[in-house]
Design a protein around this motif. Structure first.
Motif, PDB file in Angstrom:
ATOM      1  N   LEU A  39       2.837   5.876  -9.160  1.00 56.10           N
ATOM      2  CA  LEU A  39       2.311   6.317  -7.872  1.00 56.10           C
ATOM      3  C   LEU A  39       1.007   5.576  -7.598  1.00 56.10           C
ATOM      4  N   TYR A  40       0.884   5.061  -6.369  1.00 53.49           N
ATOM      5  CA  TYR A  40      -0.375   4.440  -5.967  1.00 53.49           C
ATOM      6  C   TYR A  40      -1.048   5.317  -4.921  1.00 53.49           C
ATOM      7  N   ASP A  41      -2.315   5.647  -5.174  1.00 53.72           N
ATOM      8  CA  ASP A  41      -3.105   6.457  -4.245  1.00 53.72           C
ATOM      9  C   ASP A  41      -4.124   5.550  -3.562  1.00 53.72           C
ATOM     10  N   PRO A  42      -3.949   5.195  -2.287  1.00 61.32           N
ATOM     11  CA  PRO A  42      -4.888   4.294  -1.596  1.00 61.32           C
ATOM     12  C   PRO A  42      -6.302   4.864  -1.511  1.00 61.32           C
ATOM     13  N   LYS A  43      -6.402   6.179  -1.459  1.00 62.75           N
ATOM     14  CA  LYS A  43      -7.720   6.790  -1.312  1.00 62.75           C
ATOM     15  C   LYS A  43      -8.603   6.516  -2.528  1.00 62.75           C
ATOM     16  N   GLN A  71       4.077   5.138  -2.666  1.00 61.63           N
ATOM     17  CA  GLN A  71       2.840   5.683  -2.134  1.00 61.63           C
ATOM     18  C   GLN A  71       3.127   6.410  -0.825  1.00 61.63           C
ATOM     19  N   LEU A  72       2.170   7.206  -0.412  1.00 60.17           N
ATOM     20  CA  LEU A  72       2.265   7.880   0.872  1.00 60.17           C
ATOM     21  C   LEU A  72       2.060   6.862   1.986  1.00 60.17           C
ATOM     22  N   PRO A  73       2.707   7.062   3.112  1.00 60.70           N
ATOM     23  CA  PRO A  73       2.477   6.149   4.242  1.00 60.70           C
ATOM     24  C   PRO A  73       1.009   6.153   4.652  1.00 60.70           C
ATOM     25  N   VAL A  74       0.507   4.992   5.065  1.00 57.56           N
ATOM     26  CA  VAL A  74      -0.895   4.844   5.451  1.00 57.56           C
ATOM     27  C   VAL A  74      -0.982   4.739   6.962  1.00 57.56           C
ATOM     28  N   ASN A  75      -1.808   5.601   7.583  1.00 50.12           N
ATOM     29  CA  ASN A  75      -2.022   5.536   9.024  1.00 50.12           C
ATOM     30  C   ASN A  75      -3.022   4.436   9.364  1.00 50.12           C
ATOM     31  N   LEU A  99      10.212  13.990   3.243  1.00 54.19           N
ATOM     32  CA  LEU A  99       9.213  13.157   3.918  1.00 54.19           C
ATOM     33  C   LEU A  99       9.314  11.709   3.434  1.00 54.19           C
ATOM     34  N   PRO A 100       8.999  10.738   4.305  1.00 56.28           N
ATOM     35  CA  PRO A 100       9.152   9.323   3.932  1.00 56.28           C
ATOM     36  C   PRO A 100       8.065   8.857   2.960  1.00 56.28           C
ATOM     37  N   LEU A 101       8.383   7.798   2.251  1.00 59.18           N
ATOM     38  CA  LEU A 101       7.455   7.156   1.308  1.00 59.18           C
ATOM     39  C   LEU A 101       7.593   5.636   1.431  1.00 59.18           C
ATOM     40  N   PHE A 102       6.536   4.923   1.071  1.00 63.55           N
ATOM     41  CA  PHE A 102       6.620   3.472   0.928  1.00 63.55           C
ATOM     42  C   PHE A 102       7.009   3.177  -0.518  1.00 63.55           C
ATOM     43  N   MET A 103       7.996   2.301  -0.715  1.00 56.08           N
ATOM     44  CA  MET A 103       8.443   1.956  -2.073  1.00 56.08           C
ATOM     45  C   MET A 103       8.381   0.445  -2.271  1.00 56.08           C
ATOM     46  N   PHE A 104       7.952   0.065  -3.484  1.00 54.28           N
ATOM     47  CA  PHE A 104       7.837  -1.346  -3.849  1.00 54.28           C
ATOM     48  C   PHE A 104       8.441  -1.533  -5.242  1.00 54.28           C
TER      49      PHE A 104
END
Length: 736
Positions: free
Chosen positions: A332-336, A407-411, A371-376
Motif C-alpha cells: 500500500l502506498y500512502d501519498p499523504k 493506493q487511494l485515488p488522488v484528487n 470503492l475504486p483504487l489505483f493499482m500498479f
C-alpha cells in the motif's frame, strides 16, 4: 697485523646472514641468493684467543674431533626466507630438546623435518636438480641459532607436557574441537537443507528503504532452520508452527527465485504430490524444485498463511492452486505520508480482471469494498506500471510472486510531494545518503545529507550548507557560493558545471558509487575562482634548492609581470625575479614580463628564481648556459635528465676543471661528490675531460663538427640520489 680477536662466544649464538643489500647500479635493494653452507656443529674454539696466543683459524670447520664441548656449538634453529625484497615468506626449522629430530614451523603448521631439509635445502644458490625454482622461490637461510654443546642440556632441556600453561592447553583444545566441528559440518553439509524463512510479519517490519526494491534482503533474515534431508515434511511444518505460531494446515510454502530482471520473488509453490504426505522425506518433496540460484542445499521460503483470523481449531484446507490461479503480494502506498507498507497476499484467477481484487484490498484498509483504487505492478524498483483495469490478469502477463502496489485515488486539490506510487519509487531509487568531510580532515565526517543522484552542483552545495549551519559549531565563514566539493578517493575538485551528484560520487576506474564527498571553503566565490588562471610557483634559491611553493590566482588576461608582482607580495622580495617553465628536468622557456599568462599550458608548475648579476670574476665575454643533470649508468640514456636544471655563466677564460669547481661551489656539493661534464648538441653529446683547455674553445670546435644550430647545454653526469632514496624506501628493512 690489525684485526679482532674473540675472547669467547655466548652460549646462544645468533648469526645473521646478510641476504639483502643495496644495488648501486640499479639504485634499489636486492636479495642475495648465493649459496652459503653451514654446519650442524662448528668448532668456535679455533676462532678464540687462548693464553694470549692468536686463534688457529682452521678452514672448513676442521678440528671437531677431540675438541672440548666448550668449544663446539650445535645448530639449534634455522630461520628461512623465501621471496624477494618486496615480499616473501618466513618459516623456521627448530631442533627440540633431544637434539636428534627437526620440526618445521610454517605459520600455524608444525611438521617433522629431516636434517637435510633443515640445512642443505636452505643453503641458497641455484640448484640444477631443482631447475624450476626462480630467484624469488629459492629458500635461503636468513638467521642461524647455535647453542654451546656443553650448555645444551641446560639451555635446551626436553619438552614436557607440564611445561605448557593450562590456559594454553584449554585454548588449543577448544580450537581443535571447533576445527573438528567445522570439518564435520562441512563433510555433512550435503546431508542437510538450510531454510531461510520469511513471513508476512517479516515484510511488515521494513520501511521504505527496503520495500521499494522487492520485499526484503534475505541476508538480513535471522530465521534460519537446518534439517536433515531425510527429515519429514511434517517435521518441517511442525517446527515452523512452533516458531511462528502458524498452524501446519494454514501453511503453504513458496520458494524464492531470482528472475531475469534481477528481482527476487516467491514464485514457486512447494506442493505435495498425491502419493506424498507429512511422512515424506524432504529430499523427495523438493526433488522437483530447482535450487540453482540458492545453492544445492540452501532454500529461501515464504510462508503463505491462510485465514489467520480463524481459530486453529476450525478445520481448514487450502484452496487448490491450479494453473488458472496466480499468487500475488500487495503493498500500500500512502501519498499523504509518502510511505510504503506491506499489506498481505492473495490468490486470484488469471481470467479475472484487477477489479476482482478490490474487495480484498479495501478490506485491508477498512474501506468500503466496492470503492475504486489505483493499482500498479512493481516490475522492478525503477519500473512501476499502471494496471489496465479492463484487461485480465493473464493479459497483463502477471505471474506467481508478482507485487501489486495500490493506493487511494488522488484528487487534483491535494498537493502531495509524491502523489502516485511511481513517484515515490523513482525518488527512493535516486535517493542517496552522502557523508561530507572537510578536505583537510577526510576521515572526520561533519554531517550526512539526503540527496538525489540527479541533483546538480548548486543543489548539493545548498543542501550541504543548510545542514552545516545547523551544527553546534558550523565550520562556515563564507556564503554557500564559496563552497567547493572534491572526490573522497581522488581528492579531485569538481567544477560547478559538473553534470550531477552521481558523476561526483562515481569512483574513477571502478564505476561504483562512493558515499562520501569532501568540501572546503574558498576565500572567494567558486565561480570567480574558476574564472581565474591558477598558477603553482616554486621558489628556488641561488644554490638551486627548493625553498617554498605558492599558489597564485590571476585574471586570465594578466601578464607574467602581474604574476611576479603577486608572488613578490607573498615573499617580500624586492629584487628582480624571473619565471621559468621546467619540463622533463630541463628549462624549456624563460618567460618575458610582457608574456600573457594565457600562454602557460594547463595548470603548469613554474619555477621562480632571483635574476643573479654576473660575478665580478666572470671572465671575458661570459655566456649564460643551461646545465642539466643525468645519470648514464642508471638510465642507459644520456639524454634522460633528473634533478633541477639551472643557468650558469661560462667565459672564454674558463677551463673544464675550473668550470666544474665553480659548479660544485654553486651547488654546495661535497668534495667527495664526483661528476663528469658533458656538452649536449641536440642528440649529440661529448664528454669534456678535465685536461681539456678552454671550454668555450672546445665547444666552438664541436659546433663546427656537428654543424649544430640548436642551443648547446652542459650536462652533469652523476648518480640520481633522489631516485635512489625513493627506490630504497620500498625495500624491506629488518631490525635485529
Amino acid at each position: 697485523e690489525k684485526g679482532i680477536q674473540y675472547l669467547k662466544f655466548p652460549p646462544v649464538l645468533m648469526l645473521h646472514l646478510k641476504r639483502f643489500e643495496y644495488d648501486v647500479e640499479k639504485g634499489t635493494m636486492k636479495k642475495v641468493i648465493d649459496e652459503h653452507q653451514f654446519y650442524e656443529e662448528i668448532n668456535l674454539g679455533q676462532f678464540t684467543a687462548k693464553d694470549g696466543k692468536p686463534p688457529s683459524m682452521k678452514e672448513d670447520n676442521e678440528g671437531l674431533e677431540g675438541a672440548s664441548p666448550d668449544d663446539i656449538w650445535v645448530l639449534h634453529s634455522v630461520l628461512v626466507h623465501c621471496g624477494g625484497t618486496n615480499g616473501g615468506h618466513y618459516y623456521a626449522f627448530v631442533r627440540p630438546g633431544d637434539a636428534k629430530n627437526w620440526l618445521k614451523f610454517d605459520d600455524d603448521k608444525v611438521s617433522k623435518a629431516s636434517s637435510h631439509q633443515a640445512t642443505v635445502e636452505n643453503f641458497g644458490g641455484k640448484n640444477k636438480d631443482k631447475f624450476w625454482l626462480t630467484v624469488h622461490t629459492i629458500p635461503c637461510a636468513y638467521m642461524l641459532v647455535y647453542v654451546q654443546k656443553s650448555q645444551w642440556d641446560k639451555l635446551v632441556y626436553p619438552f614436557q607436557d607440564k611445561d605448557v600453561p593450562q590456559e594454553l592447553v584449554e585454548a588449543c583444545e577448544r580450537e581443535v574441537r571447533e576445527q573438528e566441528r567445522v570439518k564435520k559440518e562441512k563433510q555433512e553439509e550435503y546431508l542437510y537443507y538450510c531454510f531461510r524463512v520469511a513471513t508476512d510479519q517479516t515484510f511488515r517490519q521494513y520501511d521504505n528503504k527496503q520495500l521499494h526494491n522487492d520485499l526484503l534482503d534475505f541476508d538480513l533474515v535471522e530465521d534460519t532452520f537446518k534439517f536433515r534431508k531425510h527429515d519429514t515434511w511434517g517435521n518441517l511444518k511442525k517446527t515452523l508452527h512452533e516458531k511462528f505460531g502458524i498452524h501446519p494446515d494454514r501453511q503453504r510454502l513458496w520458494k524464492w527465485s531470482r528472475r531475469n530482471n534481477k528481482t527476487y520473488r516467491p514464485d514457486t509453490p512447494i506442493i505435495l504430490k498425491k502419493s506424498q504426505n507429512d511422512a515424506t522425506p524432504l529430499k523427495d518433496v523438493l526433488q522437483h524444485i530447482s535450487l540453482m540460484y540458492q545453492g544445492p542445499d540452501k532454500i529461501d521460503i515464504f510462508i503463505e498463511t491462510a485465514c489467520p483470523r480463524v481459530p486453529d481449531t476450525v478445520p481448514f484446507e487450502f484452496p487448490l492452486l491450479t494453473d488458472e490461479h496466480i499468487f500475488l503480494l500487495f503493498k500500500l502506498y500512502d501519498p499523504k505520508s509518502a510511505k510504503l507498507s506491506y499489506m498481505g497476499h492473495s490468490t486470484a484467477r488469471l481470467s479475472s480482471k484487477p477489479t476482482i481484487l478490490l474487495p480484498f484490498l479495501n478490506s485491508l484498509i477498512n474501506r468500503q469494498t466496492d470503492l475504486p483504487l489505483f493499482m500498479f505492478e512493481e516490475v522492478r524498483a525503477n519500473m512501476i506500471e499502471r494496471l489496465d483495469m479492463n484487461r485480465s490478469l493473464k493479459e497483463l502477463e502477471l505471474q506467481h510472486g508478482d507485487i501489486i502496489v495500490y493506493q487511494l485515488p488522488v484528487n487534483d486539490g491535494h498537493n502531495y510531494q509524491f502523489p502516485f506510487a511511481p513517484d515515490i519509487f523513482k525518488y527512493l531509487e535516486k535517493r542517496v545518503i552522502v557523508k561530507f568531510a572537510p578536505k583537510d580532515k577526510p576521515n572526520d565526517v561533519a554531517c550526512t545529507v539526503e540527496l538525489m543522484r540527479d541533483h546538480d552542483f548548486n543543489t548539493v552545495c545548498t543542501e550541504l550548507y543548510e545542514t552545516l549551519k545547523k551544527l553546534p559549531d558550523p565550520p562556515l565563514q563564507h556564503p554557500v557560493t564559496h563552497l567547493r566539493l572534491l572526490g573522497s578517493h581522488s581528492k579531485q575538485a569538481y567544477p560547478s558545471n559538473v553534470k550531477n551528484l552521481k558523476d561526483m560520487l562515481t569512483v574513477p576506474g571502478a564505476g561504483s558509487l562512493s558515499d562520501t564527498l569532501l568540501f572546503e571553503e574558498l576565500p572567494i566565490p567558486l565561480l570567480e575562482y574558476e574564472s581565474k588562471k591558477h598558477l603553482t610557483v616554486v621558489l628556488f634559491n641561488a644554490k638551486v634548492q627548493e625553498v617554498e611553493t605558492h599558489k597564485l590566482l590571476l585574471e586570465k588576461t594578466a601578464l607574467i609581470k602581474d604574476a611576479i608582482k603577486e608572488l613578490k607580495s607573498k615573499i617580500e622580495q624586492t629584487g628582480e625575479i624571473q619565471l621559468l617553465d621546467i619540463n622533463a628536468h630541463e628549462i624549456r622557456r624563460v618567460f618575458k614580463p610582457t608574456d600573457p599568462i594565457s600562454s602557460i599550458s594547463g595548470q603548469s608548475t613554474l619555477r621562480a628564481e632571483a635574476v643573479e648579476p654576473l660575478p665580478a670574476d666572470a671572465g671575458p665575454n661570459p655566456v649564460a648556459v643551461q646545465v642539466v643533470h643525468f645519470d648514464s649508468k642508471a638510465t642507459g640514456v644520456v639524454s634522460q635528465c633528473h634533478g633541477n636544471p639551472f643557468f650558469f655563466s661560462v667565459s672564454e677564460a674558463d677551463t673544464v676543471k675550473s668550470t666544474k669547481d665553480r659548479i660544485r661551489t654553486k651547488l654546495d656539493m661535497r668534495k667527495t661528490e664526483e661528476f663528469k661534464l658533458f656538452v649536449f648538441f641536440g642528440t649529440h653529446q661529448h664528454h669534456l675531460s678535465d685536461d681539456e683547455a678552454r671550454i668555450l674553445t672546445v665547444i666552438k670546435g664541436l659546433e663546427e663538427k656537428y654543424s649544430s644550430t640548436t642551443a648547446w647545454k652542459l650536462a652533469m653526469d652523476h648518480r640520481d640520489t633522489k631516485r635512489r632514496t625513493e627506490k630504497a624506501a620500498n625495500a624491506i628493512v629488518i631490525y635485529n
